[in-house]
Design a protein around this motif. Structure first.
Motif, PDB file in Angstrom:
ATOM      1  N   LYS A 147       0.822  -1.230   0.000  1.00 45.06           N
ATOM      2  CA  LYS A 147       0.000   0.000   0.000  1.00 45.06           C
ATOM      3  C   LYS A 147       0.855   1.279   0.000  1.00 45.06           C
ATOM      4  CE  LYS A 147      -4.232  -1.826   2.057  1.00 45.06           C
ATOM      5  NZ  LYS A 147      -3.991  -3.259   2.080  1.00 45.06           N
ATOM      6  N   ARG A 148       1.911   1.269  -0.776  1.00 45.10           N
ATOM      7  CA  ARG A 148       2.767   2.468  -0.868  1.00 45.10           C
ATOM      8  C   ARG A 148       2.331   3.333  -2.039  1.00 45.10           C
ATOM      9  NH1 ARG A 148       7.795   0.230   1.100  1.00 45.10           N
ATOM     10  NH2 ARG A 148       7.136  -0.754   3.045  1.00 45.10           N
ATOM     11  N   LYS A 149       2.598   4.639  -1.937  1.00 46.95           N
ATOM     12  CA  LYS A 149       2.345   5.515  -3.075  1.00 46.95           C
ATOM     13  C   LYS A 149       3.396   5.263  -4.156  1.00 46.95           C
ATOM     14  CE  LYS A 149       1.162   9.992  -2.862  1.00 46.95           C
ATOM     15  NZ  LYS A 149      -0.174  10.087  -3.441  1.00 46.95           N
ATOM     16  N   MET A 150       3.022   5.451  -5.433  1.00 44.23           N
ATOM     17  CA  MET A 150       4.020   5.265  -6.497  1.00 44.23           C
ATOM     18  C   MET A 150       5.071   6.364  -6.440  1.00 44.23           C
ATOM     19  SD  MET A 150       2.283   3.813  -9.910  1.00 44.23           S
ATOM     20  CE  MET A 150       0.794   4.763 -10.004  1.00 44.23           C
ATOM     21  N   TYR A 151       4.612   7.595  -6.264  1.00 44.38           N
ATOM     22  CA  TYR A 151       5.569   8.694  -6.136  1.00 44.38           C
ATOM     23  C   TYR A 151       4.945   9.832  -5.339  1.00 44.38           C
ATOM     24  CZ  TYR A 151       2.932  10.686 -10.073  1.00 44.38           C
ATOM     25  OH  TYR A 151       1.946  11.162 -10.886  1.00 44.38           O
ATOM     26  N   ASN A 152       5.797  10.668  -4.791  1.00 42.28           N
ATOM     27  CA  ASN A 152       5.320  11.780  -3.980  1.00 42.28           C
ATOM     28  C   ASN A 152       6.378  12.878  -4.032  1.00 42.28           C
ATOM     29  OD1 ASN A 152       4.599  13.571  -2.014  1.00 42.28           O
ATOM     30  ND2 ASN A 152       4.440  12.057  -0.358  1.00 42.28           N
ATOM     31  N   THR A 172       8.292   5.713  -1.235  1.00 43.78           N
ATOM     32  CA  THR A 172       7.519   5.486  -2.463  1.00 43.78           C
ATOM     33  C   THR A 172       8.263   4.500  -3.364  1.00 43.78           C
ATOM     34  OG1 THR A 172       8.623   7.217  -3.716  1.00 43.78           O
ATOM     35  CG2 THR A 172       6.694   7.877  -2.409  1.00 43.78           C
ATOM     36  N   THR A 173       7.512   3.958  -4.311  1.00 43.63           N
ATOM     37  CA  THR A 173       8.097   2.971  -5.228  1.00 43.63           C
ATOM     38  C   THR A 173       9.161   3.620  -6.115  1.00 43.63           C
ATOM     39  OG1 THR A 173       6.059   1.724  -5.142  1.00 43.63           O
ATOM     40  CG2 THR A 173       7.516   1.270  -7.003  1.00 43.63           C
ATOM     41  N   TYR A 217       6.329  14.295 -13.461  1.00 44.88           N
ATOM     42  CA  TYR A 217       6.949  14.193 -12.139  1.00 44.88           C
ATOM     43  C   TYR A 217       8.454  14.037 -12.285  1.00 44.88           C
ATOM     44  CZ  TYR A 217       8.536  11.900  -7.869  1.00 44.88           C
ATOM     45  OH  TYR A 217       9.218  11.558  -6.754  1.00 44.88           O
TER      46      TYR A 217
END
Ligand code: ADP
Ligand code: NI
Length: 226
Positions: A147-152, A172-173, A217
């Motif tokens: 349940k991690r964000k892909m990017y931030n 993040t991934t 991004y």
């Protein structure tokens, strides 16, 4: 007893044991990962005739049973118990155990433990499956499973200074590429491993560039530059 048949049946039995242990994994550490690592390891062995292929294959099969992400401390005990049941010399059991419990990446700034040539082969084989197209796929699978964000945009990648820090990170991934995946090509041990890593590394760079093009991004600068 014919040693060849005996060793082959031990390898088959070990594959079944590992398959059962990893059957509920959706974080990129399933039996298919193990089979790819065994294949990478056998490919490397072809160019390193002095390596003991039985030890390499056994350690490759068992290497994620002791992984902190999967079974925690229970994994090491489980490998020990499993190896104890096998009819192979103690020195082989010890070496398989050493390799299977030490191949893991432990953080960008954490030095790898020293391993025998067999251990170096398994470590390279595992690292190859962490990079390239399959490495990208596994990393996003892991991120989703956790349940991690892909990017931030607000989070910079971090070079971890200890295994504790690395193990507890919830980054993040995309940051994981900077914290581990892009570093692996320079952390390979065998010549064939180094060669195989080059193409996979280039593919990750191309992927990231395309990803940034499509999303707008950009990964923030590292907090700690190399
Ligand atoms: P090792 O296989 O050496 O034990 P790791 O524990 O770093 O290596 O993780 C294995 C694989 O799991 C990574 O190559 C990656 O695909 C995935 N993974 C681990 N940590 C993360 C993370 N924080 N974000 C995304 N993927 C991760
Ligand atoms: Ni692995």
């Amino acid at each position: 007893m014919n040693t060849f048949i005996d060793k082959k049946s031990i390898l088959n039995k070990t594959e079944l044991f590992v398959k059962k242990q990893l059957k509920n994994d959706y974080s990129g550490h399933d039996i298919d990962h193990i089979i790819r690592v065994v294949k990478n390891a056998k490919d490397i062995c072809k160019e390193i005739p002095k390596a003991n292929t039985f030890i390499v294959e056994m350690a490759a099969l068992l290497h994620d049973i002791a992984d902190h992400k999967l079974l925690g401390d229970k994994g090491e005990k489980l490998i020990k118990k499993y190896l104890d049941l096998l009819n192979i010399p103690n020195n082989e059991k010890n070496e398989i155990f050493n390799i299977a419990t030490q191949v893991s990446f432990k953080g960008a700034n954490v030095e790898d433990s020293k391993l025998s040539i067999e251990g170096q082969i398994v470590r390279d084989a595992d690292r190859l499956d962490a990079i390239g197209a399959i490495g990208i796929a596994r990393t996003f699978a892991f991120g989703g499973a956790k349940k991690r964000k892909m990017y931030n945009e607000k989070e910079s990648p971090v070079f971890h200074n200890s295994f504790e820090e690395y193990k507890n990170n919830k980054g993040t991934t995309i940051n994981h590429f900077y914290e581990k995946l892009l570093l692996l090509k320079d952390k390979m041990y065998t010549l064939p491993g180094k060669e195989m890593a080059k193409k996979r590394h280039q593919f990750m760079i191309a992927f990231l560039n395309q990803f940034y093009d499509e999303t707008g991004y950009k990964t923030p600068k590292m907090k700690t530059d190399l």
